[in-house]
Design a protein around this motif. Structure first.
Motif, PDB file in Angstrom:
ATOM      1  N   GLY A 191       0.888  -1.276  -0.030  1.00 44.70           N
ATOM      2  CA  GLY A 191      -0.107  -0.198  -0.104  1.00 44.70           C
ATOM      3  C   GLY A 191       0.652   1.325  -0.034  1.00 44.70           C
ATOM      4  N   SER A 192       1.112   1.548  -1.011  1.00 45.07           N
ATOM      5  CA  SER A 192       2.070   3.019  -1.326  1.00 45.07           C
ATOM      6  C   SER A 192       1.442   4.320  -0.358  1.00 45.07           C
ATOM      7  CB  SER A 192       2.018   3.399  -2.779  1.00 45.07           C
ATOM      8  OG  SER A 192       2.720   4.538  -2.845  1.00 45.07           O
ATOM      9  N   GLY A 193       2.117   4.587   0.110  1.00 50.72           N
ATOM     10  CA  GLY A 193       1.655   5.826   1.304  1.00 50.72           C
ATOM     11  C   GLY A 193       1.411   5.379   2.734  1.00 50.72           C
ATOM     12  N   ASN A 194       1.194   4.130   3.002  1.00 47.41           N
ATOM     13  CA  ASN A 194       0.890   3.556   4.320  1.00 47.41           C
ATOM     14  C   ASN A 194       2.325   3.819   4.947  1.00 47.41           C
ATOM     15  OD1 ASN A 194      -1.686   2.630   3.684  1.00 47.41           O
ATOM     16  ND2 ASN A 194      -0.847   0.389   3.407  1.00 47.41           N
ATOM     17  N   GLN A 195       2.009   4.039   6.496  1.00 39.31           N
ATOM     18  CA  GLN A 195       2.958   4.461   7.089  1.00 39.31           C
ATOM     19  C   GLN A 195       3.972   3.151   7.935  1.00 39.31           C
ATOM     20  OE1 GLN A 195       3.559   8.233   7.553  1.00 39.31           O
ATOM     21  NE2 GLN A 195       2.579   7.588   5.569  1.00 39.31           N
TER      22      GLN A 195
END
Length: 756
Positions: free
Chosen positions: A220-224
């Motif tokens: 999940g691109s943008g997941n922290q």
């Protein structure tokens, strides 16, 4: 000056300490080829720890891949007679194997080594070995419920054994007890080959519902990316990853990287915090920080996910502000986890961590770049393809060949050695063996462990296996045993691995469990020795073939190489852990005599098999010949009888080290119930042979026929050999030993050697 990616491109010829970090010249050249430039010092640190023997399995993975040939499920029969199946929900390559045990429950278990750190610093080495395996189990989404500790030491008479043994035992007990985890089993074995290189293997079992399974991947691109737990310090820099990847010299390790320092109270908070994060449903990926620390967690999460991650390394909370980025990446400080969460869930994660007083910091995010990019105060210090760090390390096809001395070793049998010839000599032999290092009472060790904390322990030491209740309402539970006879593996590593598997399989079955899955910890000498690599290859082949024949999968495990001092390798020690499922722990078979007047039976056949036995080891100091014959179909039939005989059998104790004499002694001493057995044509062989696929059982008066019929239907030989009762261990026509005298011999060895 900070060594950045830009600087690495500008000065390609800078000298770098790749050899000091354990890399070979061709490995360093390969890193430069992957990157198209020289690595930065931070990248070099990452590759050095991740490409170490301990982390990359570079010498062993060509042999380990054959375990994938084993079917990944174990057919079972449910309690109601319907067909069931124990499916593997996660297997080799994950932090730990996960197996379906029915009723919506799964169990995860794994065994790993912490050998070299425990030699350098016994207490912390052993303690952090327990902590690391517990976090592996936690990372799968499971609550850790029990631990075990197979241990190997040099002889009790050696001063260095007195240095390492108390510290190791205290470390195992101190950490596990503080976590509130029962220690339900293990081994303590003594042999000269382990002097200077003790083995500390640690196992953990965890329980989860199917829907709670979590995997180590960053998607999940943008997941922290959140780092939480203890702060990062200088302890363990290059610790187990480097220390476990080289041979000790005669005076100790040539390099002494800092051994990790554990804090079990922090780990307890970490466990509860992590389980609450799972329950909140906000974790999309998770990885513990063990060997190789942040280097491992970041590269493995990115590699197993979408392939990209960006990390701000200067956000990592530190205990030592002077640490350089390379040191932060290599540190193996304990009690740390890394989680991947969606941006909108960060506040909820922080709130849960704050509730448990666990520090948490967002250190990066998942990207779609296919690169692992790490910055330090705005400067790029790492820019690598994460798979090249985590999974595409070197693969060695090390040369291996059967050593010149193997034929002579196998030809040097025990056949010509002096055997006891009368009752007095048999009696003296029994007393000598029960007091020997490997067969004596181990309570000095196990009494330092809490075996019953949490209230779900059903069986623990000195039972044949450990048993834990999983579900209070139905009684569903699991049983685990670990075993290995290194002398058998030295005589024949293929058969030795199968005998380790068979013994653990049998020990699980004695309590009434159905064997379900295998984990292994393969402890060997230097892979640079072709003879050692032959032993390793043969043991892997033997374990694979054995699991295929028994129909039981390998769910994962650990390889520990370079276990030797100078040119002296340890006995090949492929420790095998077998996990079984118990339909109802309230219906189980104890492992000792419980009442007088019961019929004593031996299940399975005894042959004149004394090579590698405790008798020949203790009495003659001899090692040679061939180990006992392996008959896995006989083991399978015996296990079926032990499972189906729950309720009929009043006790069951496997026959292994020390043979029938040791099993009779232990079964009698547990509850103070004596035993009388009849004479035989060769009492010595009957008492001390270590033939496999055998078990000692008892039944109530009048139920002998039922046992004999059940055994006959399964093709298992069942021979009545005696009756329980009295206050002595008696062999008619030969000798009688009062239980008080037997107990004094059995219990005095460790307290006398180590101090009460």
């Amino acid at each position: 000056m900070l060594d950045t990616v830009g600087l690495a491109e500008k000065d390609p010829d800078r000298e770098q300490p790749w050899a000091e970090l354990g890399l070979k010249a061709d490995e360093y050249a390969r890193i430069k080829e992957i990157l198209g430039r020289r690595p930065t010092s931070s990248e070099l640190a990452m590759y050095s720890v991740m490409w170490s023997e301990h982390c990359s399995y570079k010498s062993s993975k060509v042999h380990l891949k054959q375990f994938a040939e084993i079917p990944q499920e174990t057919p079972l029969a449910n309690a109601d007679g319907t067909a069931g199946v124990g499916k593997m929900l996660a297997g080799i390559g994950e932090n730990a194997g996960v197996v379906d045990i029915g009723q919506g429950y799964a169990v995860t278990f794994k065994i790993e080594s912490h050998n070299h750190p425990s030699y350098v610093e016994p207490y912390q080495g052993a303690a952090t070995g327990v902590g690391g395996i517990v976090r592996d189990i936690l990372a799968m989404g499971a609550r850790p419920v029990a631990v075990m500790d197979p241990l190997r030491f040099g002889p009790l008479s050696e001063p260095d054994t007195h240095r390492v043994l108390p510290g190791i035992v205290a470390g195992v007990g101190g950490y596990g007890n503080c976590l509130g985890l029962p220690n339900i089993g293990g081994e303590a074995v003594f042999d000269a080959s382990y002097l200077g290189n003790p083995l500390v293997n640690a196992l953990c079992v965890g329980v989860l519902r199917h829907e709670d399974l979590h995997l180590a991947k960053a998607t999940g691109s943008g997941n922290q990316v959140v780092l939480y737990g203890a702060r990062t310090g200088g302890d363990g820099i290059g610790g187990v990853s480097v220390l476990a990847s080289e041979t000790f010299d005669e005076t100790g390790p040539a390099k002494r990287p800092s051994v990790q320092v554990g804090d079990p109270f922090m780990e307890k908070l970490l466990i509860e915090c992590t389980l609450e994060l799972f329950a909140a449903g906000i974790v999309t990926g998770i990885q513990d920080l063990g060997g190789a620390g942040l280097s491992c967690a970041t590269s493995e999460l990115a590699s197993a996910g979408d392939g990209g991650m960006h990390v701000e390394l200067d956000r990592v909370p530190l205990r030592d502000s002077s640490l350089a980025p390379e040191e932060i990446l290599m540190s193996e400080s304990q009690e740390r986890m890394m989680a991947v969460v969606e941006p909108e869930d960060v506040d909820a994660l922080m709130a849960i961590c704050a509730k448990w007083d666990v520090e948490a910091v967002v250190v990066g995010e998942v990207t779609d770049t296919g690169r692992l990019e790490i910055d330090w105060h705005g400067e790029r210090v790492v820019d690598v393809p994460p798979r090249s760090v985590a999974h595409d390390g070197p693969t060695y096809h090390r040369p291996f060949e059967r050593p010149d001395w193997q034929d002579a070793l196998q030809a040097d049998t025990a056949a010509g050695l002096q055997r006891p010839t009368n009752g007095d000599e048999l009696r003296d032999t029994v007393l000598r063996l029960v007091a020997s290092e490997n067969l004596c009472d181990k309570s000095w060790i196990t009494d330092q462990y809490d075996r019953y904390v949490r209230g779900d322990t059903v069986l623990a030491q000195p039972s044949d296996s450990g048993m834990i209740r999983v579900d209070e309402e139905t009684g569903l539970g699991v049983s685990v045993a670990t075993d290995c006879n290194g002398r058998f593996a030295k005589l024949d590593p293929y058969a030795g691995a199968q005998l380790a598997l068979a013994e653990a399989y049998r020990n699980v079955a004695t309590g009434g469990a159905s064997p379900l899955a295998v984990s292994d910890c393969l402890n060997f000498g230097s892979p640079e020795d072709p003879a050692v690599m032959w032993q390793f290859a043969e043991a892997c082949r033997g374990l694979k073939d054995g699991c295929l024949e028994l129909g039981i999968p390998v769910t994962g495990g650990n390889v520990s190489l370079y276990n030797q001092t100078g040119a002296t390798a340890i006995l090949p020690t492929p420790v095998v852990a077998v996990l079984g499922v118990v339909e109802d722990v309230r219906r189980r078979t104890p492992s000792a005599f419980g009442a007088e007047g019961e019929a004593v039976y031996q299940l399975g056949d005894t042959r004149d098999e004394l090579d590698g036995s405790e008798w020949v080891h203790v009495v003659h100091g001899h090692l040679g010949g061939l180990p006992p014959r392996v008959d896995l179909m006989a083991e399978r039939a015996l296990a079926t009888l032990l499972h189906d005989g729950v309720g009929l059998l009043t006790s069951a104790h496997d026959l292994s080290e020390g043979g029938l004499a040791q099993a009779l002694a232990e079964s009698a001493l547990r509850h103070g119930v004596g035993v009388t057995v009849g004479p035989s044509d060769d009492s010595f062989v009957q008492l001390f042979s270590e033939s496999a696929a055998r078990c000692l059982v008892t039944v109530r008066p009048g139920e002998e026929g039922a046992l004999e019929a059940m055994a006959g239907a399964l093709g298992v030989s069942a021979r009545r050999i005696g009756t329980t009762g009295g206050d002595a261990f008696t062999v008619e026509g030969a000798f009688s030993i009062p239980l008080d005298e037997l107990r004094a011999a059995w219990t005095s060895t460790l307290p006398n050697a180590l101090g009460a």
